[in-house]
Design an enzyme around this catalytic site. Structure first.
Site, PDB file in Angstrom:
ATOM      1  N   LYS A 119      36.307  22.153  40.980  1.00  0.00           N
ATOM      2  CA  LYS A 119      37.662  21.702  40.664  1.00  0.00           C
ATOM      3  C   LYS A 119      37.763  20.181  40.544  1.00  0.00           C
ATOM      4  O   LYS A 119      38.556  19.672  39.745  1.00  0.00           O
ATOM      5  CB  LYS A 119      38.637  22.200  41.732  1.00  0.00           C
ATOM      6  CG  LYS A 119      38.852  23.708  41.742  1.00  0.00           C
ATOM      7  CD  LYS A 119      39.923  24.065  42.769  1.00  0.00           C
ATOM      8  CE  LYS A 119      39.809  25.485  43.275  1.00  0.00           C
ATOM      9  NZ  LYS A 119      40.170  26.509  42.319  1.00  0.00           N
ATOM     10  N   GLU A 203      45.303  16.819  46.875  1.00  0.00           N
ATOM     11  CA  GLU A 203      46.274  16.559  45.821  1.00  0.00           C
ATOM     12  C   GLU A 203      47.689  16.725  46.333  1.00  0.00           C
ATOM     13  O   GLU A 203      47.937  17.259  47.414  1.00  0.00           O
ATOM     14  CB  GLU A 203      46.007  17.437  44.593  1.00  0.00           C
ATOM     15  CG  GLU A 203      46.111  18.914  44.855  1.00  0.00           C
ATOM     16  CD  GLU A 203      45.725  19.743  43.626  1.00  0.00           C
ATOM     17  OE1 GLU A 203      44.827  19.358  42.856  1.00  0.00           O
ATOM     18  OE2 GLU A 203      46.351  20.811  43.447  1.00  0.00           O
ATOM     19  N   ARG A 300      36.612  33.062  32.149  1.00  0.00           N
ATOM     20  CA  ARG A 300      36.332  34.509  32.073  1.00  0.00           C
ATOM     21  C   ARG A 300      37.603  35.225  31.658  1.00  0.00           C
ATOM     22  O   ARG A 300      38.654  34.617  31.510  1.00  0.00           O
ATOM     23  CB  ARG A 300      35.915  35.013  33.456  1.00  0.00           C
ATOM     24  CG  ARG A 300      36.971  34.637  34.505  1.00  0.00           C
ATOM     25  CD  ARG A 300      36.755  35.306  35.825  1.00  0.00           C
ATOM     26  NE  ARG A 300      37.471  34.636  36.899  1.00  0.00           N
ATOM     27  CZ  ARG A 300      38.729  34.846  37.234  1.00  0.00           C
ATOM     28  NH1 ARG A 300      39.455  35.711  36.556  1.00  0.00           N
ATOM     29  NH2 ARG A 300      39.287  34.197  38.230  1.00  0.00           N
TER      30      ARG A 300
HETATM   31  P1  ADP Z   1      41.949  29.295  43.242  1.00  0.00           P
HETATM   32  O1  ADP Z   1      40.659  28.874  42.644  1.00  0.00           O
HETATM   33  O2  ADP Z   1      41.796  29.733  44.648  1.00  0.00           O
HETATM   34  O3  ADP Z   1      42.684  30.231  42.341  1.00  0.00           O
HETATM   35  P2  ADP Z   1      43.918  27.260  42.451  1.00  0.00           P
HETATM   36  O4  ADP Z   1      43.642  25.798  42.384  1.00  0.00           O
HETATM   37  O5  ADP Z   1      44.036  27.983  41.173  1.00  0.00           O
HETATM   38  O6  ADP Z   1      42.799  27.929  43.355  1.00  0.00           O
HETATM   39  O7  ADP Z   1      45.231  27.461  43.321  1.00  0.00           O
HETATM   40  C1  ADP Z   1      45.644  28.737  43.756  1.00  0.00           C
HETATM   41  C2  ADP Z   1      47.134  28.744  44.048  1.00  0.00           C
HETATM   42  O8  ADP Z   1      47.490  27.761  45.029  1.00  0.00           O
HETATM   43  C3  ADP Z   1      48.003  28.431  42.864  1.00  0.00           C
HETATM   44  O9  ADP Z   1      48.232  29.559  42.058  1.00  0.00           O
HETATM   45  C4  ADP Z   1      49.269  27.909  43.532  1.00  0.00           C
HETATM   46  O10 ADP Z   1      50.063  28.959  44.003  1.00  0.00           O
HETATM   47  C5  ADP Z   1      48.746  27.172  44.736  1.00  0.00           C
HETATM   48  N1  ADP Z   1      48.568  25.730  44.447  1.00  0.00           N
HETATM   49  C6  ADP Z   1      47.467  25.165  43.945  1.00  0.00           C
HETATM   50  N2  ADP Z   1      47.625  23.828  43.789  1.00  0.00           N
HETATM   51  C7  ADP Z   1      48.872  23.539  44.206  1.00  0.00           C
HETATM   52  C8  ADP Z   1      49.633  22.318  44.321  1.00  0.00           C
HETATM   53  N3  ADP Z   1      49.115  21.142  43.985  1.00  0.00           N
HETATM   54  N4  ADP Z   1      50.886  22.410  44.803  1.00  0.00           N
HETATM   55  C9  ADP Z   1      51.418  23.599  45.176  1.00  0.00           C
HETATM   56  N5  ADP Z   1      50.750  24.766  45.114  1.00  0.00           N
HETATM   57  C10 ADP Z   1      49.484  24.745  44.639  1.00  0.00           C
HETATM   58  P1  ADP Z   2      42.568  35.747  38.897  1.00  0.00           P
HETATM   59  O1  ADP Z   2      42.880  34.307  38.729  1.00  0.00           O
HETATM   60  O2  ADP Z   2      42.135  36.451  37.648  1.00  0.00           O
HETATM   61  O3  ADP Z   2      43.597  36.487  39.642  1.00  0.00           O
HETATM   62  P2  ADP Z   2      40.781  35.489  41.214  1.00  0.00           P
HETATM   63  O4  ADP Z   2      40.105  34.168  41.272  1.00  0.00           O
HETATM   64  O5  ADP Z   2      41.841  35.772  42.181  1.00  0.00           O
HETATM   65  O6  ADP Z   2      41.257  35.748  39.712  1.00  0.00           O
HETATM   66  O7  ADP Z   2      39.666  36.609  41.314  1.00  0.00           O
HETATM   67  C1  ADP Z   2      39.645  37.684  40.409  1.00  0.00           C
HETATM   68  C2  ADP Z   2      39.144  38.907  41.078  1.00  0.00           C
HETATM   69  O8  ADP Z   2      37.765  38.839  41.265  1.00  0.00           O
HETATM   70  C3  ADP Z   2      39.785  39.163  42.422  1.00  0.00           C
HETATM   71  O9  ADP Z   2      40.394  40.429  42.416  1.00  0.00           O
HETATM   72  C4  ADP Z   2      38.664  39.111  43.416  1.00  0.00           C
HETATM   73  O10 ADP Z   2      38.685  40.242  44.253  1.00  0.00           O
HETATM   74  C5  ADP Z   2      37.433  39.149  42.565  1.00  0.00           C
HETATM   75  N1  ADP Z   2      36.480  38.170  43.014  1.00  0.00           N
HETATM   76  C6  ADP Z   2      36.631  36.838  43.025  1.00  0.00           C
HETATM   77  N2  ADP Z   2      35.525  36.240  43.455  1.00  0.00           N
HETATM   78  C7  ADP Z   2      34.650  37.218  43.748  1.00  0.00           C
HETATM   79  C8  ADP Z   2      33.297  37.250  44.218  1.00  0.00           C
HETATM   80  N3  ADP Z   2      32.641  36.149  44.523  1.00  0.00           N
HETATM   81  N4  ADP Z   2      32.711  38.435  44.393  1.00  0.00           N
HETATM   82  C9  ADP Z   2      33.361  39.554  44.105  1.00  0.00           C
HETATM   83  N5  ADP Z   2      34.610  39.597  43.647  1.00  0.00           N
HETATM   84  C10 ADP Z   2      35.247  38.453  43.464  1.00  0.00           C
END
Ligand code: ADP
Ligand code: ADP
Ligand code: MG
Length: 678
Positions: A119, A203, A300
């Protein structure tokens, strides 16, 4: 000139493997599934043309084994590998190995994945490309003093994020400077154990955050388009629960700005295939074209891709296959339509009342809606009736997707779809999802990522058992219902009147709660006439009229007017009405002991569960029918009784967690003399 693959391997399981197979079949592309021990009879295996066993049940022995998966592709003559989501889908090392083996990876290049994989680096790259990024520190320094001072500069509240993070792990919101050091430590520990990398970024925590993401698609000819946005603001622990497209109340300007930024991001890394650019949006003053920032890119197919398919009428997996085979994008930006509104809900085997504890179980009864009022419904699932949700993988049962002309109609369609979904054998979040769809703020489009947590108490409420459910369960257990064969009430039960007044005994255990075990009651059922019964306890009696309507029973009586189905589950019965499932334990000492494996000298667990109480000890002489222990499984208590007189040699310990078929009790050779002497 490009040529479509003749055969692909799907390196995944569950609903997404089934989803990919379906499109491949539609396109005339052969399919190879891979599977673990636990998935030997899974739906994705049955659907594929061929299937290869790749190892043990745990993901590290199977779905994460890049070497075995690539070998399976080579052995079966597959030309390309579709990774689905999760598992190896965002692993650049896997992509390199696939390419090295002379196969095609159905997804972006390893370089694109690397560019977006961390990230912090991704944010630095996006800043350079002119994409708005959440204000914060994305640099290399990791010392507490540096990060704490950066946090102060950014201004509290801040969010600490694992740079290698995913699935909401390794993330901590910090409201005050005093809490920073501790939050940093715990984010690092979680990141280290989940991703093997404890580096973080800091952040600004956006207030009233909304998660809006843009679906992008690129090809190998330099084209990149977007397929509009999805709103995924309904989250629990940073995990999506309900997603929809388009985003509620998005303005033309906001959409133009976000989709342009997303396409810019994709082009900056020469992106090929399906990808998602996730943005965090500040909704505190409504949606504003300057109020969104890049969060991360998922390189993906996304779990929630079906909502985009529903509003565009396109098949994203088909696009993935075409692009991977070298074709240009099937449509130009202008040709991509947007119609109506789509919503997806993630149906899980989990217990909202127990803090959303993941559940397991066999889906003894499983029915999804075939149609909904006011729209269309699509079910993405990897399970069939009698399949098992195992402890090895994500306990998702299905994604329920609806499409309708506008958002209010889509929400009504979703509620209808959820209430029509019938599952017995495991606990699910269906009622929670239905409550969410009815939530006033959500219905008004006033969404943000904190909504679920704020209103959790009103969203997680036990659904009351409908009047008559118990009586219907008793009737089912009596065996008399099966005699009502006809839909015509006047011919029902003909020939049974001679059984009048004879009582059929039934002992039923009501569903317990986490604090109170369910009560056990003895009933007697009497046949009064063709379609009338009496269900009696020692103190009460209720007269009921029963008719069959399709697969359901319609039962009426004093304060009872219920239409429901019944389903046999191990040692019990489930009563399934619209939006409610009530499960009851059936206690029949003789039959129970047989089913528990009483034939040998051992009693085995009929299902996985917790030994709630042990009522006998090694060395005890017990009588046939005597209660030996109580097993708690699937929210019910099951009483295990002695199948015959005997002496106990061994018995499990109270509090033990047992697997299905584990021995619970072992009997010694019976000495008749000992018994009679007692
Ligand atoms: P992940 O890889 O676990 O999906 P993300 O960076 O996409 O991580 O963040 C997951 C969730 O966390 C976001 O969908 C949002 O709900 C919350 N989030 C992430 N960054 C922020 C932020 N700067 N402020 C508030 N909520 C955040
Ligand atoms: P999205 O943003 O599409 O919701 P997530 O980052 O939450 O995606 O992950 C997508 C799906 O893949 C989730 O349902 C999670 O259970 C699965 N997943 C994520 N990382 C892994 C991993 N390392 N091994 C197995 N399953 C995973
Ligand atoms: Mg994310």
């Amino acid at each position: 000139m490009t040529r479509m693959f003749s055969r692909i391997l799907i390196a995944n399981r569950g609903e997404i493997a089934c989803r990919v197979i379906r499109t491949a079949q539609k396109m005339g592309v052969g399919t190879v599934a891979v599977y673990s021990d636990a998935d030997a009879t899974a739906l994705h295996v049955a659907m594929a043309d061929e299937a290869v066993h790749i190892g043990g049940s745990s993901v590290s022995e199977s779905y994460l084994r890049a070497d075995r998966i690539i070998q399976a592709a080579i052995d079966t003559g597959a030309e390309a590998i579709h990774p689905g989501y999760g598992f190896l889908s965002e692993n650049p090392g896997f992509v390199d190995a696939v390419v090295k083996a002379g196969l095609v990876f159905i997804g972006p290049s390893a370089d694109s994945i690397r560019a977006m994989g961390l990230k912090d680096a991704a944010k630095r790259l996006m800043e350079k490309a002119g994409v708005p990024v959440v204000p914060g520190y994305h640099g290399e320094a990791q010392e507490l003093v540096v990060l704490a001072s950066k946090a102060r500069e950014i201004g509290y509240p801040v969010l600490i994020k694992a740079r290698a993070g995913g699935g909401g792990k390794g993330m901590r919101k910090v409201d005050n400077p005093e809490d920073f050091a501790e939050a940093l430590g715990s984010a690092r520990r979680e990141a280290k154990s989940a991703f093997g990398d404890d580096r973080v970024l800091v952040e600004k925590y956006v207030s009233k955050p909304r998660h809006i993401e843009v679906q992008v698609f690129g090809d190998n000819h330099g084209n990149a388009v977007h397929l509009y946005e999805r709103d995924c603001s309904l989250q629990r622990r940073h995990q999506k629960v309900i997603e929809e497209a388009p985003a509620p109340d998005i303005t033309v300007e906001m959409r133009a700005a976000m989709t342009a930024a997303a396409v810019k991001a994709a082009k900056a890394i020469n992106y090929s295939g399906a990808g998602t650019i996730e943005f965090i949006v500040d909704a505190s003053q409504g949606l504003r074209a300057d109020g969104f920032w890049f969060m991360e890119m998922n390189t993906r197919l996304q779990v929630e891709h079906p909502v985009t398919e529903m509003i565009t009428g396109l098949d994203l997996v088909e696009w993935q296959l075409r692009v991977a085979a070298g074709e240009p994008l099937p449509l130009t930006q202008k040709q991509i339509p947007l119609n109506g509104h789509a919503v997806e809900a993630r149906l899980y085997a989990e217990d909202p009342a127990k803090g959303f504890l993941p559940a397991i179980g066999t889906l003894h009864h499983l029915t999804f809606p075939a149609s909904v009022a006011e729209g269309t419904v699509r079910i993405e699932t990897g399970v069939r009736p009698d399949d098992t949700i195992s402890p090895y993988y994500d306990p998702m049962i299905a994604k329920i997707v609806v499409h309708a002309k506008d958002r209010p109609a889509a929400l009504r369609a979703m509620e209808d779809a959820l209430l029509q979904t019938e599952i017995a054998g495991t606990v699910t979040n269906a009622a929670f999802l239905a409550a969410l769809v009815r939530h006033e703020g959500f219905a008004a489009g006033d969404v943000d990522t904190g909504l679920i947590d704020r209103d959790l108490h009103s969203l997680v409420v036990p659904v009351a058992m409908p009047a008559g459910a118990k009586e219907l369960a008793v009737l089912h257990a009596s065996g008399l219902l099966t005699k009502i064969a006809s839909d015509d009430p006047w011919t029902a039960l003909r020939g049974y009147s001679h059984h009048a007044r004879s009582h059929y005994p039934v002992t039923l255990g009501e569903p317990g709660t986490s604090d109170a075990p369910g009560q056990t009651t003895r009933y007697g059922v009497a046949v009064l006439s063709d379609d009338r019964f009496e269900v009696a306890t020692p103190d009460t009696a209720v007269e009921l009229r029963v008719r069959r309507s399709g697969e359901s029973w319609h039962i009426t009586g004093k304060r009872i007017n219920l239409t429901a189905k019944t389903a046999a589950i191990p040692q019990g019965v489930a009563v399934i009405a619209r939006g409610v499932v009530a499960t009851f334990a059936l206690i029949d000492p003789l039959q129970r002991a047989d089913e528990a494996g009483g034939a040998g000298d051992r009693l085995i667990a009929p299902m996985p569960g917790l030994v709630k109480s042990v009522r006998a000890a090694a060395g005890d002489l017990v009588k046939k029918g005597q209660i030996l222990l109580v097993l708690e499984a699937m929210k019910m208590e099951h009483t295990i009784t002695a199948p015959h007189d005997g002496k106990i040699a061994e018995i499990v310990k109270e509090g033990a967690q047992v697997k299905e078929k584990t021995a619970l009790v072992r009997f010694e050779e019976l000495e008749t003399a000992e018994l009679t002497n007692k």
